[in-house]
Design a protein around this motif. Sequence first.
Motif, short mmCIF file in Angstrom:
data_model
loop_
_atom_site.label_atom_id
_atom_site.label_comp_id
_atom_site.label_asym_id
_atom_site.label_seq_id
_atom_site.Cartn_x
_atom_site.Cartn_y
_atom_site.Cartn_z
N PHE A 105 61.59 -19.13 6.85
CA PHE A 105 62.22 -19.03 5.54
C PHE A 105 63.27 -17.91 5.52
CE2 PHE A 105 57.87 -20.54 4.93
CZ PHE A 105 58.09 -21.72 4.23
N GLN A 106 64.17 -18.00 4.56
CA GLN A 106 65.24 -17.01 4.43
C GLN A 106 64.68 -15.60 4.24
OE1 GLN A 106 68.22 -18.00 1.52
NE2 GLN A 106 69.00 -15.93 1.38
N ASN A 107 63.64 -15.49 3.43
CA ASN A 107 63.11 -14.17 3.08
C ASN A 107 61.82 -13.84 3.83
OD1 ASN A 107 65.21 -13.46 1.22
ND2 ASN A 107 64.31 -14.88 -0.25
N PHE A 108 61.62 -14.46 4.96
CA PHE A 108 60.59 -14.12 5.95
C PHE A 108 59.17 -14.50 5.52
CE2 PHE A 108 63.59 -10.33 5.75
CZ PHE A 108 64.55 -10.93 6.52
N GLN A 109 58.79 -14.13 4.27
CA GLN A 109 57.46 -14.42 3.73
C GLN A 109 56.34 -13.88 4.64
OE1 GLN A 109 56.89 -18.36 2.17
NE2 GLN A 109 58.78 -18.31 0.99
N LEU A 110 56.48 -12.62 5.01
CA LEU A 110 55.45 -11.94 5.78
C LEU A 110 54.49 -11.22 4.83
CD1 LEU A 110 57.66 -10.32 8.57
CD2 LEU A 110 56.39 -12.48 8.69
N MET A 111 53.27 -11.00 5.29
CA MET A 111 52.30 -10.21 4.52
C MET A 111 52.63 -8.73 4.72
SD MET A 111 48.75 -12.28 5.21
CE MET A 111 48.85 -12.04 6.99
N PRO A 112 53.01 -8.03 3.65
CA PRO A 112 53.57 -6.68 3.80
C PRO A 112 52.59 -5.64 4.34
CG PRO A 112 53.21 -7.20 1.48
CD PRO A 112 53.00 -8.46 2.24
N ARG A 113 51.30 -5.84 4.11
CA ARG A 113 50.33 -4.82 4.53
C ARG A 113 49.71 -5.10 5.90
NH1 ARG A 113 47.01 -3.92 -1.21
NH2 ARG A 113 48.84 -3.32 -2.46
N GLU A 114 50.14 -6.20 6.52
CA GLU A 114 49.58 -6.58 7.82
C GLU A 114 50.58 -6.30 8.93
OE1 GLU A 114 46.48 -7.44 8.00
OE2 GLU A 114 46.19 -7.59 5.84
N SER A 115 50.08 -6.05 10.12
CA SER A 115 50.94 -5.80 11.27
C SER A 115 51.68 -7.08 11.68
CB SER A 115 50.11 -5.29 12.44
OG SER A 115 49.26 -6.33 12.92
N ALA A 116 52.68 -6.92 12.53
CA ALA A 116 53.39 -8.08 13.05
C ALA A 116 52.41 -9.02 13.75
CB ALA A 116 54.47 -7.63 14.03
N LEU A 117 51.50 -8.46 14.54
CA LEU A 117 50.52 -9.27 15.26
C LEU A 117 49.65 -10.06 14.29
CD1 LEU A 117 49.38 -9.97 18.10
CD2 LEU A 117 47.72 -8.14 17.75
N ASP A 118 49.16 -9.40 13.24
CA ASP A 118 48.28 -10.07 12.28
C ASP A 118 49.04 -11.14 11.49
OD1 ASP A 118 46.00 -8.70 13.01
OD2 ASP A 118 46.31 -7.09 11.57
N ASN A 119 50.32 -10.90 11.22
CA ASN A 119 51.12 -11.93 10.55
C ASN A 119 51.24 -13.18 11.41
OD1 ASN A 119 52.72 -11.47 7.85
ND2 ASN A 119 52.54 -9.43 8.78
N VAL A 120 51.45 -12.97 12.70
CA VAL A 120 51.58 -14.12 13.61
C VAL A 120 50.23 -14.83 13.78
CG1 VAL A 120 52.23 -14.83 15.95
CG2 VAL A 120 53.53 -13.05 14.79
N CYS A 121 49.14 -14.08 13.66
CA CYS A 121 47.80 -14.66 13.82
C CYS A 121 47.43 -15.61 12.66
CB CYS A 121 46.75 -13.55 13.88
SG CYS A 121 46.56 -12.77 15.48
N LEU A 122 48.10 -15.49 11.52
CA LEU A 122 47.65 -16.19 10.31
C LEU A 122 47.44 -17.69 10.50
CD1 LEU A 122 46.90 -15.82 7.34
CD2 LEU A 122 49.32 -16.19 6.77
N PRO A 123 48.41 -18.44 11.06
CA PRO A 123 48.17 -19.89 11.23
C PRO A 123 46.98 -20.19 12.15
CG PRO A 123 50.49 -19.35 11.57
CD PRO A 123 49.75 -18.06 11.53
N LEU A 124 46.73 -19.29 13.09
CA LEU A 124 45.63 -19.51 14.03
C LEU A 124 44.28 -19.29 13.35
CD1 LEU A 124 47.17 -17.62 17.08
CD2 LEU A 124 47.22 -20.08 16.61
N ILE A 125 44.24 -18.42 12.35
CA ILE A 125 43.02 -18.25 11.56
C ILE A 125 42.70 -19.55 10.83
CG2 ILE A 125 41.99 -17.04 9.61
CD1 ILE A 125 43.64 -14.58 10.42
#
Length: 232
Positions: free
Chosen positions: A90-110
Amino acid sequence: MILNLNHIYKDYNQDKLVVPVLKDVGLQVEEGEYVAIMGPSGSGKTTLMNIIGCLDRPTSGTYELNDADVLHLKDKELSKVRLNSIGFVFQNFQLMPRESALDNVCLPLIYAGIKKKERREMAMNALERVGLADRATFKPTQLSGGQKQRVAIARAMVNNPKILLADEPTGALDSKSGHAIMELFQKLNEEGVTIVMITHDINVARQAKRILHIIDGEISENGKVQEKEEDA
């Protein structure tokens, strides 16, 4: 063929009026293609992207994704398609602000039920793929715009989806960061990733192998060479 839309119509009801948004849209994308969809505000490109991404359903028409008739799937089945077959950027990234880069990438795998050790390994591999392994512990506030988008791309790709959908992926970036992101998309496509991208920027669209134009809910196609000649 990985994506096949035929005779897609989408209408919205507004104050008892029927407002047509998409009109007899057809779109076919082969595996490994890189397609850009251009259109002005209100042209229907976001609605089309939402239908491709199984976030919305058309009023009528047919849609096959990887030979599956997605329009006849129930909501729970559509969630699985989005999780396993489609990566979103997405244009505005839609990352979880309080989570690390690694944890953000892990989200779909959870959501996919992958065990913790395996998903962290997969997420780290995805970050390495986008050149951000050294930023795995950083939170979004510690990252530049371009780095945030790289994390978002890693998250989109971590499940090895069939198709990557990108909605204005450089829209929130400066020109240098945007150029780096487009180089990354080019690299992913060369590795075999199928990409469908929405953009209003002709210079971004020219990075794709095929450019489509959507105006007033109708789609047309121009080759890359023709587009350059017209814009010269």
